[in-house]
Enzyme design. Structure first.
Site, PDB file in Angstrom:
ATOM      1  N   LYS A  35       4.109   0.761   9.943  1.00 59.96           N
ATOM      2  CA  LYS A  35       4.368   1.954   9.251  1.00 59.96           C
ATOM      3  C   LYS A  35       3.573   3.216   9.814  1.00 59.96           C
ATOM      4  CE  LYS A  35       3.381   0.268   5.137  1.00 59.96           C
ATOM      5  NZ  LYS A  35       2.473   0.106   3.798  1.00 59.96           N
TER       6      LYS A  35
ATOM      7  N   GLU B 228       0.971  -1.225  -0.238  1.00 63.71           N
ATOM      8  CA  GLU B 228       0.105   0.035  -0.174  1.00 63.71           C
ATOM      9  C   GLU B 228       0.858   1.261  -0.116  1.00 63.71           C
ATOM     10  OE1 GLU B 228      -3.492   1.558   2.897  1.00 63.71           O
ATOM     11  OE2 GLU B 228      -2.645  -0.356   3.336  1.00 63.71           O
TER      12      GLU B 228
ATOM     13  N   ARG C  64       4.841 -12.722   9.926  1.00 64.03           N
ATOM     14  CA  ARG C  64       5.651 -11.633   9.727  1.00 64.03           C
ATOM     15  C   ARG C  64       6.859 -11.612  10.442  1.00 64.03           C
ATOM     16  NH1 ARG C  64       3.249  -6.457   9.506  1.00 64.03           N
ATOM     17  NH2 ARG C  64       1.434  -7.145   8.550  1.00 64.03           N
TER      18      ARG C  64
HETATM   19  P1  ATP Z   1       2.087  -1.954   8.129  1.00 66.27           P
HETATM   20  O1  ATP Z   1       1.262  -2.710   9.009  1.00 66.27           O
HETATM   21  O2  ATP Z   1       3.588  -1.729   8.369  1.00 66.27           O
HETATM   22  O3  ATP Z   1       1.433  -0.879   7.366  1.00 66.27           O
HETATM   23  P2  ATP Z   1       1.354  -3.570   5.910  1.00 66.27           P
HETATM   24  O4  ATP Z   1       1.283  -5.081   6.005  1.00 66.27           O
HETATM   25  O5  ATP Z   1      -0.044  -2.844   5.773  1.00 66.27           O
HETATM   26  O6  ATP Z   1       2.484  -3.152   6.906  1.00 66.27           O
HETATM   27  P3  ATP Z   1       1.788  -3.256   3.026  1.00 66.27           P
HETATM   28  O7  ATP Z   1       2.628  -2.082   2.218  1.00 66.27           O
HETATM   29  O8  ATP Z   1       0.138  -3.450   2.943  1.00 66.27           O
HETATM   30  O9  ATP Z   1       2.280  -3.114   4.452  1.00 66.27           O
HETATM   31  O10 ATP Z   1       2.486  -4.668   2.884  1.00 66.27           O
HETATM   32  C1  ATP Z   1       3.065  -5.085   1.714  1.00 66.27           C
HETATM   33  C2  ATP Z   1       3.314  -6.621   1.845  1.00 66.27           C
HETATM   34  O11 ATP Z   1       4.506  -6.635   2.794  1.00 66.27           O
HETATM   35  C3  ATP Z   1       2.096  -7.276   2.322  1.00 66.27           C
HETATM   36  O12 ATP Z   1       2.069  -8.513   1.499  1.00 66.27           O
HETATM   37  C4  ATP Z   1       2.416  -7.658   3.632  1.00 66.27           C
HETATM   38  O13 ATP Z   1       1.827  -8.761   4.207  1.00 66.27           O
HETATM   39  C5  ATP Z   1       4.035  -7.565   3.831  1.00 66.27           C
HETATM   40  N1  ATP Z   1       4.679  -7.282   4.866  1.00 66.27           N
HETATM   41  C6  ATP Z   1       4.595  -6.055   5.819  1.00 66.27           C
HETATM   42  N2  ATP Z   1       5.020  -6.096   6.934  1.00 66.27           N
HETATM   43  C7  ATP Z   1       5.549  -7.331   6.988  1.00 66.27           C
HETATM   44  C8  ATP Z   1       6.589  -8.059   7.994  1.00 66.27           C
HETATM   45  N3  ATP Z   1       6.814  -7.534   9.161  1.00 66.27           N
HETATM   46  N4  ATP Z   1       6.986  -9.121   7.752  1.00 66.27           N
HETATM   47  C9  ATP Z   1       6.589  -9.719   6.549  1.00 66.27           C
HETATM   48  N5  ATP Z   1       5.916  -9.315   5.515  1.00 66.27           N
HETATM   49  C10 ATP Z   1       5.352  -8.138   5.740  1.00 66.27           C
HETATM   50 MG    MG Z   2      -1.383  -2.189   4.996  1.00 65.54          MG
END
Ligand code: ATP
Ligand code: MG
Length: 542
Positions: free
Chosen positions: A266, A31, A256
């Site tokens: 984030k 995102e 994760r």
């Molecule tokens: P945040 O909670 O930090 O905003 P998010 O999961 O919303 O993280 P996205 O930008 O939606 O972040 O994630 C892009 C991809 O990275 C998704 O497939 C997500 O599952 C993966 N991802 C995000 N954080 C992690 C993590 N700590 N470990 C492994 N994969 C991750």
């Molecule tokens: Mg997200």
């Protein structure tokens, strides 16, 4: 090889063997609402790893269906960071490009009697959802006719209703034991400018509806995501099947990455940036990939770390020392050694009557051995910590009456020293011992220790930045765990002459100090600054 197969590979292997799929297509779906962090690196390594391993494809797809938090700055930083890690995406795609097709899918669900327009507010929806022990209540609008739903949904799109006045819900089961299946909202009204589609849309699809469709439109075979989406998989499949797709894409969840002393959210990283607690998203203390790049972490080391951390189905926390171990492991072989003094004091070699130049080995651990030139003369600098007028116990450096070896050069013996009015040493005088250079007749002489030095005549003035972890150890609210003073500046360091010529982001081991990386604008307008990458001591596995 076979024993190392992780559970994702097992699923993929089965799907290939059964002939259910012939080419593996994955995607990385960020995102664009922030910068990528080390957790994303893990997801990148898995998704692009599958592409490489199975000679398939991996798309970079921006999951930009939520217009309120997204920005072009983030879109660009994400691309830069993925390329830096060394991955190549097959297509650059945007979920927002599918808004028309998603709308058609929603209309298709209405026509099948599988979606309805609901007039409940967000609160009312929440209050009628029930909980884990009580079923939810059907919405009074659940049985609207297909015709009425089609008309209302179109009116939602055309702007006839205020934000939040109506939503489109999937008609599934208000008594489902899985809360996500209790008639989830799939479209909402939101008058917000989108960074790509502008004002074209005022209704936006919800994540659980949009994501399976994005995957399906692209022919993704395996949609790899993190564990918190496990409970959403039934909805993922419901959308996929009812919108006319088959068994693929298949959602697979993994744990994760969490790391000690590191924030991986984030939302919180954004807060640090906005409150000025750090110097932007790329501050070297940030766990973002761009922060790690500024800090000097090699992308290869990050990939090695992710590979070693492995893929698992259960959540755990990795010690940040493990990441640093892989950084050191890489730099030990790849970073040239240089001499720098952090807090210089003068060392006068009173019997040195001419300058000398030596070839010093760049890196004893490199595969191909190279050297660089170091000059020696009458006036040198050594580190304040390497001379003690009154030595503490077990002190192994220069002391009154003692000797020490200057790294790569002579052994020197103490003659005298001067102090200022406060008792701080300002200058040490010594004599070098002739023929004590490596290979000379006096080179075997016993000395207390070896110290680094630079030649006052040609050394370069440096500023060093050293960092602590952003977070203190422990758990609890991040706000209470911020390390005070996590950035220390050494403004009057001195480095050997060769450091004048280096390029931005070049990495070195400064002997006896640690690994350092030249800053991004190194050498510009007389800016000679280094960021400390990591220290020399490895605590991993100890
Ligand atoms: P945040 O909670 O930090 O905003 P998010 O999961 O919303 O993280 P996205 O930008 O939606 O972040 O994630 C892009 C991809 O990275 C998704 O497939 C997500 O599952 C993966 N991802 C995000 N954080 C992690 C993590 N700590 N470990 C492994 N994969 C991750
Ligand atoms: Mg997200």
């Amino acid at each position: 090889m076979a024993d190392n197969t992780n559970f994702i590979e097992e699923i993929i292997n089965k799907d290939l063997e059964s002939g259910a799929v012939s080419e593996i297509i994955t995607r990385f779906p960020p995102e664009p609402n922030g910068y990528l962090h080390i957790g994303h690196a893990k997801s990148l390594c898995i998704n692009f790893g599958m592409k490489e391993e199975y000679h398939g494809k991996c798309n970079l797809r921006y999951d930009d269906t939520n217009p309120s938090k997204e920005d072009v700055e983030f879109v660009n930083s994400i691309k830069e960071d993925i390329a830096w890690l060394g991955f190549e995406w097959d297509n650059e795609l945007y979920a927002s490009d599918y808004f028309d097709r998603m709308y058609e899918c929603a209309v298709g669900l209405i026509k099948k009697g599988l979606a309805y327009v609901c007039d409940y507010s967000a609160d009312e929806i929440r209050n009628t959802r029930g909980n884990l022990t009580t079923p939810g209540q059907n919405s009074p609008w659940r049985d609207r006719s297909v015709e009425e739903n089609l008309r209302l949904f179109e009116e939602m799109k055309d702007g006839k209703y205020a934000d939040g006045e109506k939503v489109l819900r999937a008609k599934i089961d208000m008594a489902s034991p899985n809360m996500n299946m209790r008639d989830p909202v799939i479209y909402r009204i939101l008058r917000e400018k989108h960074h790509r589609t502008g004002d074209k849309w005022i209704i936006y699809p919800m994540y659980d509806f949009a994501h399976p469709l994005e995957d399906a439109f692209e022919g993704v075979t395996h949609s790899i995501c993190t564990l918190e989406f496990e409970d959403h998989r039934p909805l993922y499949d419901w959308v996929k099947y009812n919108c006319g797709f088959g068994d693929f894409p298949k959602q697979i969840e993994f744990a994760r990455l969490n790391m000690t002393r590191t924030i991986m959210s984030k939302r919180y990283l954004k807060k640090l940036v906005e409150e000025g607690k750090v110097d932007g998203w790329s501050d070297p203390r940030m766990p973002t990939l761009s922060g790690m790049r500024e800090r000097g972490y090699p992308p290869e080391a990050i990939r090695n770390f992710c590979a070693a951390a492995g893929v698992s189905k259960s959540n755990s926390e990795v010690d940040v020392a493990m990441l640093e171990h892989f950084v050191r492991d890489y730099l030990n072989v790849n970073a040239d050694r240089m001499m720098v003094v952090r807090n210089p004091i003068k060392l006068i070699v009173e019997n040195a009557d001419r300058d000398e130049v030596y070839d010093i080995e760049n890196n004893p651990n490199a595969e191909v051995k190279t050297t660089h030139k170091v000059s020696f003369g009458r006036e040198l600098f050594i580190d304040r910590d390497d001379f003690a007028p009154v030595p503490p116990p077990k002190y192994k450096r220069l002391v009154p009456g003692g000797t020490v070896r200057l790294k790569g050069s002579y052994i020197v013996e103490y003659v005298s020293h001067k102090c200022d009015d406060d008792g701080n040493v300002t200058e040490v005088v010594c004599r070098y011992i002739p023929d004590s250079i490596q290979g000379g007749v006096n080179c075997e002489m016993k000395v207390k220790g070896v110290i680094q030095w630079v030649n006052a005549k040609d050394c370069v003035d440096l500023t060093l930045h050293e960092f602590d972890y952003l977070l203190l150890d422990g758990d609890g609210d991040f706000n209470d765990r911020l390390t005070p003073d996590s950035h220390t500046v050494y403004p009057s360091a001195k480095g050997e002459a060769a450091l004048r010529e280096v390029k931005p982001y070049d990495r070195f081991q400064f002997m006896r100090m640690g690994y350092f990386s030249a800053v991004r604008d190194y050498g510009k307008d007389g800016k000679y600054e280094f960021n400390m990458i990591t220290g020399l001591k490895d605590r991993y596995g100890k």
